[in-house]
Design a protein around this motif. Structure first.
Motif, PDB file in Angstrom:
ATOM      1  N   UNK A   1       0.827  -1.203   0.000  1.00 17.73           N
ATOM      2  CA  UNK A   1       0.000   0.000   0.000  1.00 17.73           C
ATOM      3  C   UNK A   1       0.863   1.255   0.000  1.00 17.73           C
ATOM      4  N   UNK A   2       0.395   2.274  -0.717  1.00 15.67           N
ATOM      5  CA  UNK A   2       1.017   3.594  -0.644  1.00 15.67           C
ATOM      6  C   UNK A   2       0.054   4.592  -0.012  1.00 15.67           C
ATOM      7  N   UNK A   3      -1.191   4.191   0.180  1.00 20.37           N
ATOM      8  CA  UNK A   3      -2.197   4.994   0.857  1.00 20.37           C
ATOM      9  C   UNK A   3      -2.844   4.110   1.913  1.00 20.37           C
ATOM     10  N   UNK A   4      -3.027   4.649   3.131  1.00 27.19           N
ATOM     11  CA  UNK A   4      -3.479   3.826   4.246  1.00 27.19           C
ATOM     12  C   UNK A   4      -4.836   4.259   4.786  1.00 27.19           C
ATOM     13  N   UNK A   5      -5.581   5.033   3.981  1.00 28.20           N
ATOM     14  CA  UNK A   5      -6.907   5.448   4.428  1.00 28.20           C
ATOM     15  C   UNK A   5      -7.871   4.276   4.495  1.00 28.20           C
ATOM     16  N   UNK A   6      -7.638   3.240   3.686  1.00 34.40           N
ATOM     17  CA  UNK A   6      -8.490   2.056   3.671  1.00 34.40           C
ATOM     18  C   UNK A   6      -7.635   0.812   3.882  1.00 34.40           C
ATOM     19  N   UNK A   7      -6.846   0.849   4.934  1.00 32.84           N
ATOM     20  CA  UNK A   7      -5.846  -0.194   5.164  1.00 32.84           C
ATOM     21  C   UNK A   7      -6.407  -1.434   5.836  1.00 32.84           C
ATOM     22  N   UNK A   8      -7.718  -1.601   5.821  1.00 29.26           N
ATOM     23  CA  UNK A   8      -8.298  -2.850   6.288  1.00 29.26           C
ATOM     24  C   UNK A   8      -8.386  -2.950   7.792  1.00 29.26           C
ATOM     25  N   UNK A   9      -8.446  -4.188   8.266  1.00 28.59           N
ATOM     26  CA  UNK A   9      -8.736  -4.445   9.673  1.00 28.59           C
ATOM     27  C   UNK A   9      -7.609  -4.038  10.605  1.00 28.59           C
ATOM     28  N   UNK A  10      -6.404  -3.845  10.076  1.00 25.81           N
ATOM     29  CA  UNK A  10      -5.318  -3.373  10.935  1.00 25.81           C
ATOM     30  C   UNK A  10      -5.568  -1.957  11.439  1.00 25.81           C
ATOM     31  N   UNK A  11      -6.416  -1.190  10.741  1.00 27.24           N
ATOM     32  CA  UNK A  11      -6.738   0.155  11.213  1.00 27.24           C
ATOM     33  C   UNK A  11      -7.441   0.126  12.565  1.00 27.24           C
ATOM     34  N   UNK A  12      -8.047  -1.000  12.918  1.00 28.69           N
ATOM     35  CA  UNK A  12      -8.683  -1.109  14.228  1.00 28.69           C
ATOM     36  C   UNK A  12      -7.668  -1.010  15.364  1.00 28.69           C
ATOM     37  N   UNK A  13      -6.393  -1.222  15.047  1.00 28.51           N
ATOM     38  CA  UNK A  13      -5.357  -1.190  16.074  1.00 28.51           C
ATOM     39  C   UNK A  13      -4.550   0.098  16.019  1.00 28.51           C
ATOM     40  N   UNK A  14      -4.961   1.044  15.188  1.00 28.59           N
ATOM     41  CA  UNK A  14      -4.166   2.256  14.999  1.00 28.59           C
ATOM     42  C   UNK A  14      -5.015   3.489  15.270  1.00 28.59           C
ATOM     43  N   UNK A  15      -4.840   4.081  16.424  1.00 29.04           N
ATOM     44  CA  UNK A  15      -5.307   5.432  16.710  1.00 29.04           C
ATOM     45  C   UNK A  15      -4.267   6.065  17.622  1.00 29.04           C
ATOM     46  N   UNK A  16      -4.465   7.325  17.987  1.00 24.91           N
ATOM     47  CA  UNK A  16      -3.443   8.042  18.747  1.00 24.91           C
ATOM     48  C   UNK A  16      -3.115   7.333  20.055  1.00 24.91           C
ATOM     49  N   UNK A  17      -4.146   6.910  20.770  1.00 25.33           N
ATOM     50  CA  UNK A  17      -3.915   6.249  22.055  1.00 25.33           C
ATOM     51  C   UNK A  17      -3.199   4.921  21.870  1.00 25.33           C
ATOM     52  N   UNK A  18      -3.624   4.138  20.875  1.00 28.16           N
ATOM     53  CA  UNK A  18      -3.027   2.830  20.668  1.00 28.16           C
ATOM     54  C   UNK A  18      -1.572   2.938  20.227  1.00 28.16           C
ATOM     55  N   UNK A  19      -1.285   3.875  19.305  1.00 27.91           N
ATOM     56  CA  UNK A  19       0.099   4.053  18.852  1.00 27.91           C
ATOM     57  C   UNK A  19       0.977   4.518  20.006  1.00 27.91           C
ATOM     58  N   UNK A  20       0.463   5.447  20.836  1.00 23.83           N
ATOM     59  CA  UNK A  20       1.241   5.895  21.991  1.00 23.83           C
ATOM     60  C   UNK A  20       1.524   4.741  22.948  1.00 23.83           C
ATOM     61  N   UNK A  21       0.548   3.861  23.114  1.00 23.65           N
ATOM     62  CA  UNK A  21       0.737   2.700  23.994  1.00 23.65           C
ATOM     63  C   UNK A  21       1.817   1.777  23.445  1.00 23.65           C
ATOM     64  N   UNK A  22       1.789   1.534  22.129  1.00 26.06           N
ATOM     65  CA  UNK A  22       2.812   0.676  21.515  1.00 26.06           C
ATOM     66  C   UNK A  22       4.178   1.329  21.628  1.00 26.06           C
ATOM     67  N   UNK A  23       4.234   2.653  21.464  1.00 22.94           N
ATOM     68  CA  UNK A  23       5.511   3.353  21.615  1.00 22.94           C
ATOM     69  C   UNK A  23       6.049   3.203  23.034  1.00 22.94           C
ATOM     70  N   UNK A  24       5.178   3.291  24.027  1.00 19.83           N
ATOM     71  CA  UNK A  24       5.623   3.098  25.407  1.00 19.83           C
ATOM     72  C   UNK A  24       6.148   1.681  25.623  1.00 19.83           C
TER      73      UNK A  24
END
Length: 595
Positions: free
Chosen positions: A357-380
């Motif tokens: 993919x070069x565009x991730x607006x419709x990146x499928x079911x993995x988008x369920x795991x990607x929002x600001x809170x979730x990404x910050x949690x993974x970064x921690x």
């Protein structure tokens, strides 16, 4: 890791400090915030990187919008009544089942599920699942991501209590227990004990006999011709007397090991292209450790893809390269190609992007795991570990198909005492890798969360890149049932590029659709060509215009490459500098064995 190193890592991983891809720099955080991050990292370890804040926010958004929608509440009450009536009618009178599992759900496929009382239990479960699917459907004002997350989490909860999971409500388990006089439960308990010990110790499981890497898998003959701390470059030995002058360079995903593209001898894409008269090179990424937590996405481009191109150029001087990227490797290749086009580097003959993919607006079911809170949690979580570990990645992918990859497997293994039947793809799938903390944070934020590449906000070396700068021909492959890179999302490469482009849609999923060697039964594909500069047509219009063709799409790719290659000649020498430099050992090299 010392406290000073942790502070350095925290600043480098933080998205508010990094500036390479457009973030605005701010002052270093107050030292007391290290206490906050330590607390968040501890919680992230306890939850396996899943953000409870993200879960609470999604359900709160759903509940508040449902609470102010009396019409929707009445609709759901009517649906509950209708489902109850259909259930009673099914129980009292034999007839067609009112509720059916989803296409990929095989939990109730055993014939005994059609007999009472098991049919009533299965239908009751499916009726509840149907109601929750309706209840978590989109509503005006409800964020689509929150609707998707609540539906996903509701299904996860339902999957845990499915009647197929318990020995007293699963007729197949009951029949097997009677037949084996309980031996299946004894053997299943042994399997459970083994798996619990393996999970707690995280001991590496050796490949089963007949599936050893380098002997049965990843066994196409070749030599390692370059190595740095990030990757090894493999050059495969020619299998024809004459080869095309343009070599093929594979850029695989770093999320898994490369040899899905060189699996078994009969389904190896590498071996197939070598037999077609191409000189093939393969990047084999390292499996990073905590000491490599600072590896960045730019490192993977500059010291990975570009370094590999330099080596290929040294071995085959003056020849342009057919570059092929798979999954995340394809995204990285597209970035590298756009940078090369911007900077006037014309060493590419063509680009092939497979399930990338070069565009991730419709990146499928993995988008369920990607929002600001979730990404910050993974970064921690990555901050305290230095990387995203293999089990954490495996759990994410397994949960998307939990009914099959988690619960059906558990039933087969712990109650029916069936051993996992090894296969080349399953062995590869279990041979997972780690993600460096900095690189994975940049990838999640810059590409998944903020979608900078297609939005014209992705900067490399301080300058924004544009995919429309790419002028070489592009060959794009999507797979029909891909839940990681949905084909309509992959298709959007046509929206952001202007060069000549061929698009292939093949049967199968993210991995199985790519492994579509000639002779593979039940395969078909569609193929279409877009001239350079042609007007854009949407994916549904494209699908309606292109009929499926039976067979493998691999010969189409080989023909496409051949048409854009020169006349065959003598094969190049193995290794750099015309063969004068020594090679570093036989394929598949050493990095593929890192655990």
């Amino acid at each position: 890791m010392t406290k000073q190193q942790q502070c350095t890592d925290a600043r480098s991983v933080s998205p508010r400090i990094a500036t390479e891809n457009g973030s605005s720099p701010v002052a270093d955080p107050h030292p007391h915030r290290m206490l906050d991050r330590t607390a968040r990292a501890t919680l992230a370890r306890m939850t396996g990187g899943v953000s409870p804040h993200s879960i609470f926010a999604a359900w709160s958004d759903w509940a508040l919008h449902l609470g102010r929608s009396p019409g929707r509440q009445l609709e759901l009450m009517e649906r509950a009544q209708t489902n109850a009536v259909r259930l009673v009618a099914e129980i009292l009178a034999e007839g067609p089942e009112p509720f059916r599992p989803r296409v990929h759900d095989h939990r109730f496929s055993h014939p005994s599920w059609n007999k009472p009382p098991f049919n009533a239990w299965a239908q009751c479960f499916l009726a509840i699942q149907d109601w929750w699917d309706a209840a978590t459907d989109e509503m005006p004002g409800l964020a689509k991501g929150d609707a998707d997350r609540t539906r996903f989490q509701a299904r996860q909860a339902l999957d845990m209590i499915s009647p197929s999971n318990f020995p007293w409500s699963n007729p197949e388990i009951i029949e097997e227990t009677v037949t084996q006089k309980g031996q299946n439960l004894i053997d299943g308990a042994r399997h459970l004990t083994e798996d619990v010990i393996q999970t707690l110790t995280q001991a590496h499981k050796p490949a089963p006999p007949g599936f050893e890497v380098g002997e049965h898998l990843a066994c196409t003959p070749g030599e390692v011709v370059f190595r740095n701390d990030l990757f090894e470059l493999i050059q495969y030995a020619p299998q024809t007397g004459r080869v095309h002058p343009e070599p093929v360079l594979f850029v695989p995903a770093w999320i898994m090991k490369y040899y899905v593209l060189d699996l078994s001898p009969d389904n190896s894409m590498v071996a197939f292209l070598v037999r077609q008269g191409f000189t093939v090179f393969m990047i084999s990424w390292c499996n990073p450790t905590a000491d490599q937590s600072e590896l960045s996405l730019e490192d993977y481009r500059r010291r990975g893809v570009m370094a590999a191109l330099d080596v290929v150029d040294d071995i085959v001087p003056g020849a342009k390269v057919h570059a092929n990227g798979y999954c995340l490797g394809g995204t990285l290749l597209a970035i590298a190609a756009a940078v090369m086009a911007r900077d006037g580097d014309d060493r590419l003959a063509s680009i092939t992007l497979m399930a990338a993919q070069v565009d991730f607006a419709e990146a499928g079911e993995l988008l369920m795991f990607v929002d600001e809170s979730q990404v910050a949690f993974i970064e921690d979580l990555m901050w305290i570990q230095g990387y995203l570990d293999r089990p954490q990645m495996a759990r994410t992918f397994a949960s998307i198909r939990a009914e099959d990859l988690i619960y059906t497997r558990a039933v087969n293994r712990y109650f029916l005492a069936r051993e996992d039947l090894p296969s080349d793809l399953l062995v590869w799938n279990g041979d997972t890798t780690r993600m460096p903390a900095r690189m994975h944070s940049e990838y999640l934020r810059g590409l998944f969360l903020e979608n900078r590449l297609s939005a014209g906000r992705f900067a490399v070396e301080g300058r924004v890149i544009a995919l429309k700068d790419i002028e070489v021909p592009i060959f794009v492959v999507g797979t029909e049932t891909d839940h990681i890179a949905p084909w309509r999302s992959v298709y959007k490469t046509q929206l952001f590029t202007d060069s000549e482009l061929t698009f292939v849609l093949t049967r199968g999923g993210h991995n199985g659709g790519i492994l579509s060697e000639p002779g593979h039964k039940g395969r078909h594909y569609r193929i279409g060509h877009r001239p350079a500069g042609a007007l854009y047509a949407g994916p549904d219009a494209w699908l309606a215009r292109h009929e499926p063709t039976e067979g493998s799409w691999w010969p189409e790719m080989a023909d496409w490459l051949t048409c854009r290659s020169g006349e065959p000649g003598p094969p190049p020498s193995m290794g750099r500098s015309g063969g004068d430099g020594p090679t570093l050992g036989p394929a598949p090299g050493s990095y593929v064995h890192q655990i």
